[in-house]
Write a protein that holds these residues in place. Structure first.
Motif, short mmCIF file in Angstrom:
data_model
loop_
_atom_site.label_atom_id
_atom_site.label_comp_id
_atom_site.label_asym_id
_atom_site.label_seq_id
_atom_site.Cartn_x
_atom_site.Cartn_y
_atom_site.Cartn_z
N ASP A 441 0.95 -1.20 -0.02
CA ASP A 441 -0.10 0.17 -0.07
C ASP A 441 0.93 1.12 0.01
N ILE A 468 -7.67 0.00 -4.09
CA ILE A 468 -6.56 0.30 -2.89
C ILE A 468 -7.55 0.17 -1.55
N ARG A 472 -6.33 -2.11 1.72
CA ARG A 472 -6.03 -1.77 3.00
C ARG A 472 -6.83 -2.61 4.19
#
Length: 533
Positions: A441, A468, A472
């Motif tokens: 990340d 994304i 996470r």
């Protein structure tokens, strides 16, 4: 390849080689990975470290450069650090974070008895204040990394509670970098955004002075909790952009450590009896990026650009197909790096599998330009730093792209100026890179997420943003690896950031220097260093 043979030969000769045929891979020649020197050292002395470029702001909230992180390694410790095996370990924190069952509350225990370089005591309130500043200060380069946080508060003298919008898997790794650096609340109150000229953290050395473009001077900090184990009296970080000049200064003894040494200098150093080589695999990447929507500056929502490269993905793809990654590595870097075409290093904590690098395809590049309806030659200004390595890379890219129908004009500029220009969106394309983070990340979100704090390219893709966000919150393992494989494929489809190669971290030091540490994050750690007994 014959039409560009002359141009490549010129670059190869400039790199100190006899041409492509004489270049060999360096995996065995550099003696494998060497990251530490455990010899005992004597007390006192000044150590001079030659840096590849001038660091940017000495403010952990605003800083972006690897050379800046190297200076911070001497004066600003973090809540967590990475050890030589790439494992996250406590540093200013007393233990690893404790996370609630729902993953949205994280508790950080803080080490007792710590003081900043200005004598102020480090407590939970100071940690919380720094985290909030990283998260909310205008222009913060940490804003994306700490975006999932809703608050950080002191719940006791040595306990910090972090609230999250959602579970955030990369958090501990984020706190092992600049987002985990804690700044003196006294200095923050007194200097505000001018903290960069008066930095005060917890570390083995404290800030003394800076002469822009020349040097940064630190001295041993008597307030440091482990001061008895710090041997050097002073550390000077000196900016020397030319690798050959850095090597000459190492030979003469004017500097004792050369950071980010290039392949040419590394090969030369192997024949020098008074020099030693340290190296480690890289977590980062190097390549070049196009401006496809950065009209308001980094950290702001991308807008519409009407340049050819911004509006036509086929033109960007054609440019990528004009490049030969393996030959770039061979000619420019003597085969000592590795071709790359994705953001995640094989050394990463999450392994998505090797990305497929498209081979050079001139016919395909020309076909895409024809489909896009553009006339050749297609002009492009490529901004590069003034280092010899970037100059050679620019020349090879220029020669390769010419064969596909591109006319590349190189615009060299000093590195700090290059950062300012690209952050503001004043570029068509530039040579781009990142030193890398253990969690993938850290190599993606800030750069390619919409309004990411370091999204110089102006990328805005809802599908990419969703991936994304999933990365996470997805726990480690094969599921997260597969997700980052999809993410890498989606990034490649954008053709906004063209990954070209992955460096190794090469550091050359004089043999009378011992106790040095060079980990996979590329940082030169001088806390234990000194002159050998």
């Amino acid at each position: 390849m014959r039409p560009i043979a002359t141009a490549l030969a010129v670059v190869a000769l400039a790199a100190g080689t006899a041409g492509c045929g004489s270049l060999t891979t360096a995996a065995t020649e550099v003696g494998g990975v060497r990251m530490t020197d455990e010899r005992p050292v004597r007390e006192g002395g000044t150590l001079t470290v030659a840096l590849k470029s001038d660091p940017d702001k000495l403010d952990p909230t605003l800083a972006q450069t690897l050379v800046g992180r190297t200076v911070f390694a001497g004066m600003c410790e973090k809540l967590y650090d990475t050890d030589r095996a790439g494992k996250v370990v406590p540093q200013l924190a007393a233990a690893l974070p404790r996370t609630s069952h729902d993953g949205r509350t994280v508790t950080l225990p803080i080490r007792p008895g710590l003081r900043f370089s200005d004598g102020t005591r480090l407590d939970a309130a100071a940690v919380a204040r720094s985290l909030e500043r990283h998260r909310t200060l205008a222009g913060s380069a940490r804003a994306t990394e700490l975006g999932p946080l809703t608050s950080a508060v002191a719940t006791g003298e040595l306990t910090v509670r972090i609230r999250l919008k959602k579970p955030y898997v990369p958090l501990t790794g984020v706190l092992a970098d600049r987002a985990g650096m804690v700044m003196s609340p006294r200095a923050l109150k007194k200097y505000g955004k001018n903290f960069t000229a008066h930095p005060s953290c917890v570390g083995p050395f404290r800030y003394v002075e800076r002469v822009a473009g020349d040097r940064i001077v630190l001295e041993k900090d008597p307030h440091y909790y482990d001061a008895a184990k710090v041997h050097l009296r002073r550390v000077v970080y000196k900016t020397i952009t030319d690798g050959g000049v850095r090597l000459a200064n190492l030979r003469s003894g004017d500097v004792q450590i050369g950071d980010q040494m290039g392949p040419v200098e590394v090969r030369s150093s192997l024949t020098e009896p008074q020099l030693q080589l340290f190296n480690s695999p890289s977590l980062g990447y190097q390549g070049l990026g196009f401006n496809i929507g950065n009209v308001h500056g980094t950290g702001k929502k991308p807008g519409k650009l009407h340049t050819l490269f911004a509006r036509e993905p086929k033109v960007r793809e054609a440019f990528e197909l004009s490049l030969d990654r393996a030959l770039i590595n061979k000619v420019v870097f003597q085969g000592m790096y590795a071709p790359a075409c994705g953001p995640v290093s094989p050394e990463s904590a999450v392994a998505p599998g090797a990305a497929h690098c498209p081979p050079r395809d001139l016919a395909g590049a020309k076909r895409l330009l024809k489909e896009a309806g553009v006339r050749t030659p297609v002009p492009l200004e490529l901004k590069v730093s003034t280092t010899p390595e970037d100059s050679r890379l620019g020349q090879v890219v220029q020669a390769m792209a010419k064969e596909a129908g591109f006319e590349v004009r190189l615009r060299p500029m000093e590195y700090a100026t290059l950062l300012e220009e690209t952050d503001a969106g004043r570029f068509e394309a530039y040579v781009s890179g990142w030193s890398g983070r253990l969690d993938p990340d850290g190599n993606i979100a800030s750069f390619l997420g919409t309004a990411g704090a370091m999204n110089t390219y102006g990328v805005s893709d809802p599908a990419l943003d969703r991936l994304i966000a999933q990365g996470r919150t997805t726990p480690g393992g094969t599921e997260r690896g597969a997700l980052y494989r999809r993410l890498t494929d989606r990034i490649h489809d954008q053709h906004a950031l063209i990954y070209l190669y992955r460096q190794k971290n090469y550091v050359v030091a004089r043999k009378d220097i011992a106790g040095l540490r060079v980990h996979g994050d590329g940082l030169v750690r001088v806390k234990d260093a000194g002159y050998a007994r």
